[in-house]
Design a protein around this motif. Structure first.
Motif, PDB file in Angstrom:
ATOM      1  N   CYS A  45       0.818  -1.270   0.120  1.00  0.00           N
ATOM      2  CA  CYS A  45      -0.053  -0.105  -0.090  1.00  0.00           C
ATOM      3  C   CYS A  45       0.733   1.354   0.030  1.00  0.00           C
ATOM      4  O   CYS A  45       1.907   1.333   0.556  1.00  0.00           O
ATOM      5  CB  CYS A  45      -0.864  -0.016   1.329  1.00  0.00           C
ATOM      6  SG  CYS A  45      -0.509   1.237   2.287  1.00  0.00           S
ATOM      7  N   GLU A  81      -5.512   2.474   1.796  1.00  0.00           N
ATOM      8  CA  GLU A  81      -6.525   2.241   2.997  1.00  0.00           C
ATOM      9  C   GLU A  81      -7.174   3.164   3.533  1.00  0.00           C
ATOM     10  O   GLU A  81      -6.828   4.442   3.629  1.00  0.00           O
ATOM     11  CB  GLU A  81      -5.915   1.595   4.131  1.00  0.00           C
ATOM     12  CG  GLU A  81      -4.917   2.647   4.837  1.00  0.00           C
ATOM     13  CD  GLU A  81      -3.694   2.830   4.403  1.00  0.00           C
ATOM     14  OE1 GLU A  81      -3.325   2.594   2.963  1.00  0.00           O
ATOM     15  OE2 GLU A  81      -2.686   3.507   4.874  1.00  0.00           O
ATOM     16  N   HIS A 136      -2.134  -6.484   3.493  1.00  0.00           N
ATOM     17  CA  HIS A 136      -1.606  -5.251   4.206  1.00  0.00           C
ATOM     18  C   HIS A 136      -2.602  -4.400   4.364  1.00  0.00           C
ATOM     19  O   HIS A 136      -2.674  -3.702   5.668  1.00  0.00           O
ATOM     20  CB  HIS A 136      -0.448  -4.862   3.224  1.00  0.00           C
ATOM     21  CG  HIS A 136       0.174  -3.382   3.612  1.00  0.00           C
ATOM     22  ND1 HIS A 136       1.329  -3.347   4.435  1.00  0.00           N
ATOM     23  CD2 HIS A 136      -0.134  -2.247   3.470  1.00  0.00           C
ATOM     24  CE1 HIS A 136       1.568  -2.408   4.627  1.00  0.00           C
ATOM     25  NE2 HIS A 136       0.834  -1.472   4.052  1.00  0.00           N
ATOM     26  N   HIS A 165      -4.094  -2.517   7.803  1.00  0.00           N
ATOM     27  CA  HIS A 165      -4.438  -1.182   8.213  1.00  0.00           C
ATOM     28  C   HIS A 165      -5.803  -0.966   8.833  1.00  0.00           C
ATOM     29  O   HIS A 165      -6.161   0.122   9.401  1.00  0.00           O
ATOM     30  CB  HIS A 165      -4.427  -0.276   6.869  1.00  0.00           C
ATOM     31  CG  HIS A 165      -3.141   0.190   6.491  1.00  0.00           C
ATOM     32  ND1 HIS A 165      -2.075   0.969   7.194  1.00  0.00           N
ATOM     33  CD2 HIS A 165      -2.140   0.026   5.248  1.00  0.00           C
ATOM     34  CE1 HIS A 165      -1.159   1.100   6.985  1.00  0.00           C
ATOM     35  NE2 HIS A 165      -1.125   0.572   5.398  1.00  0.00           N
ATOM     36  N   GLU A 207       2.396   2.103   9.095  1.00  0.00           N
ATOM     37  CA  GLU A 207       2.882   1.327   7.873  1.00  0.00           C
ATOM     38  C   GLU A 207       3.506   0.221   8.675  1.00  0.00           C
ATOM     39  O   GLU A 207       3.675  -1.098   7.899  1.00  0.00           O
ATOM     40  CB  GLU A 207       3.853   2.173   7.059  1.00  0.00           C
ATOM     41  CG  GLU A 207       3.063   3.281   6.268  1.00  0.00           C
ATOM     42  CD  GLU A 207       1.763   2.593   5.348  1.00  0.00           C
ATOM     43  OE1 GLU A 207       1.846   1.563   5.075  1.00  0.00           O
ATOM     44  OE2 GLU A 207       1.207   3.306   4.960  1.00  0.00           O
ATOM     45  N   TYR A 260       8.385   0.880   6.407  1.00  0.00           N
ATOM     46  CA  TYR A 260       7.635  -0.300   6.341  1.00  0.00           C
ATOM     47  C   TYR A 260       8.344  -1.464   6.910  1.00  0.00           C
ATOM     48  O   TYR A 260       7.788  -2.349   7.805  1.00  0.00           O
ATOM     49  CB  TYR A 260       7.085  -0.875   5.039  1.00  0.00           C
ATOM     50  CG  TYR A 260       6.121   0.136   4.357  1.00  0.00           C
ATOM     51  CD1 TYR A 260       6.311   1.677   4.239  1.00  0.00           C
ATOM     52  CD2 TYR A 260       4.999  -0.381   3.920  1.00  0.00           C
ATOM     53  CE1 TYR A 260       5.476   2.354   3.610  1.00  0.00           C
ATOM     54  CE2 TYR A 260       3.997   0.556   3.103  1.00  0.00           C
ATOM     55  CZ  TYR A 260       4.251   1.804   2.948  1.00  0.00           C
ATOM     56  OH  TYR A 260       3.494   2.429   2.224  1.00  0.00           O
TER      57      TYR A 260
HETATM   58 ZN   LIG Z   1       0.248   0.431   4.225  1.00  0.00          ZN
END
Ligand SMILES: [Zn+2]
Length: 485
Positions: free
Chosen positions: A19, A335, A353, A357, A376, A425
């Motif tokens: 994302c 998201e 992923h 979120h 993240e 991330y």
């Molecule tokens: Zn993300």
């Protein structure tokens, strides 16, 4: 209840990006095999019938389990949260959206202004051709008030007299959004599909702190911060198009309670529906826009399974509905509370992923401009647990600009976008993995979710939750560049 899912190892080539992160190149290189995990999530016994101030089911306390200390009941949303009523009309031609919102706001700190963020005017969306005009602004039944716009994404409405904590003000803001054409982003129009994310003037209040004024960047990521609020909104679209959005559709409006934003996708969708048990039923709808050959049923299966997995790992999910829209021209996923946007071919780790979120960003919020690593990093942890890719992520190298810099704000990454994904991330996941048993990390994250559900968590809150299980957590986080004042 323990549920062991046997690994169904269908190895697919994954070209999906995660994302909103990093460069496409980095993420394409990072593509991981698409398989389900065989690990067993911790039990979640959240069968309480208590409800929150938003009428949502409230997860009760969890007893101690193994090495995991007892988890308290999930926090409740602030009963004084903002309430939005909004009408949204997508114009024929799909070149603009007219809207009007009224929001009732009650601060928990004194303030002499309202601050609405106009995210479509940030550099990334503006470069694609988006523009959000807002105003005039009315307070109560007054004549329009003079406003200022110190930068394109910030609309300031002075309040005279100032608001005291607990005082309420009602503001009405008409707005018009000029839509771009195709864009690899949250605002886009392509092949008859429209993505509307971060698309209306939104109050940028961080409870206990004040207005969130972090600047936008050109990174494929978010800088927004908002408190949970109740939204009631209509969406009118041209004939032949349908809507997938945040919240529960009821009599032509969408009702989304105790969420920090809403988002909308418009298109000609092939849809499938299912129900996740998380542990309360969550109605999940997946739509694939015409012309895309992705199988909505395959995405639905993955959303439902990851949602059920995360509810056991991180705590019960209180919202009743979730939608996922696949529209063209998006290289990963984006998201929003109750609504995720993904591009074609993203069924791999992007799907899990984005579901991650729903816990980290949606339920437990954070200041995404100041502390992007929180949502993240933790969504990537969730992804890794579901996908069984923790070892792979733990072994990734860290580029020099990211090394020891996980805690940096979005402005730091503006000029280091090649290192953003690894730094923001991957690096937090490596720090969590270094703490020890991943099941105990999940336990610590259950504590984080319980304490900060519906709130905006700060780095010290994450550290405190981890330290309940791992006393050495502050030093490990500091080594990754995450320190708390
Ligand atoms: Zn993300």
């Amino acid at each position: 209840m323990r549920r062991l899912r046997l690994a169904l190892l269908v190895v697919l080539a994954v070209v999906a990006a995660a994302c909103a992160g990093g460069t496409g190149d980095d993420l394409a290189r990072d593509g991981s095999p698409d398989g389900t995990t065989g690990s067993a999530p911790a039990p979640a016994e959240a069968s309480s019938t208590t409800t929150t101030t938003a009428g949502l089911p409230q997860a009760g306390p969890l007893p101690p389990s193994g090495d995991c200390p007892a988890v308290p009941a999930q926090a409740q949303p602030d009963p004084g949260r903002p309430r939005y009523a909004m009408d949204v009309r997508v114009l024929p031609g799909l070149d603009a959206v007219d809207g009007r919102l009224t929001v009732r706001f009650t601060p928990d700190l004194p303030t002499d202004r309202l601050v609405f963020r106009l995210w479509p005017n940030g550099p990334r969306s503006a470069a694609a051709g988006a523009h959000l005009d807002a105003g005039p602004v009315f307070l109560g039944s007054s004549a329009p008030v003079a406003t200022s716009q110190p930068d394109p994404t910030t609309l300031v409405v002075p309040l005279d007299p100032p608001l005291r904590p607990g005082d309420a003000v009602e503001a009405t803001v008409p707005w018009r959004l000029t839509l771009p054409g195709p864009a690899n982003d949250r605002l886009a129009v392509q092949d008859g599909a429209v993505r509307l994310g971060s698309f209306f003037p939104i109050l940028a209040w961080e409870p206990g702190v004040g207005w969130a004024l972090e600047p936008p960047t050109s990174v494929f990521g978010e800088a927004s911060t908002a408190p949970v609020a109740d939204f009631s909104y209509s969406v009118t679209v041209p004939d032949g198009l349908s809507v997938l959005a945040s919240g529960v559709p009821e009599a032509g409006r969408w009702e989304a309670l105790a969420v920090r934003d809403v988002a909308v996708s418009v298109g000609r969708f092939r849809t499938v529906e299912g129900v996740a048990s998380a542990p309360w039923p969550v109605k999940v709808t997946v739509g694939v826009h015409e012309g895309l050959d992705d199988d909505p049923g395959a995405y639905l299966d993955r959303v439902v399974r990851s949602m059920e997995d995360f509810s056991r790992r991180f705590g019960a999910y209180p919202y009743p509905a979730h939608t996922l829209a696949l529209t063209p021209g998006l290289s990963g996923g984006l998201e929003y509370p109750g609504h995720v946007m993904q591009g074609p071919g993203t069924i791999g780790r992007t799907t899990s992923h984005e579901v991650g979120h729903l816990w980290f960003y949606s339920l437990v919020g954070n200041n995404q401009g100041r502390d992007p690593w929180i949502d993240e990093g933790l969504a990537t942890w969730a992804e890794a647990r579901f996908e069984g890719s923790l070892g792979e992520l733990a072994g990734k190298g860290m580029p020099a600009p990211a090394q020891g810099r996980a805690g940096e704000p979005m402005t730091y990454w503006e000029t280091r976008q090649d290192s953003y994904y690894r730094g923001t991330y991957v690096q937090p996941v490596q720090a969590l993995a270094a703490l020890g048993d991943p099941d105990r990390v999940d336990c610590a994250l259950r504590h984080l979710v319980a304490a900060h559900a519906f709130g905006v968590a700060r780095p010290g809150d994450v550290e405190a939750a981890l330290a309940k299980v791992f006393p050495e957590a502050p030093g490990v986080l500091a080594g990754a560049g995450i320190s708390t004042p």
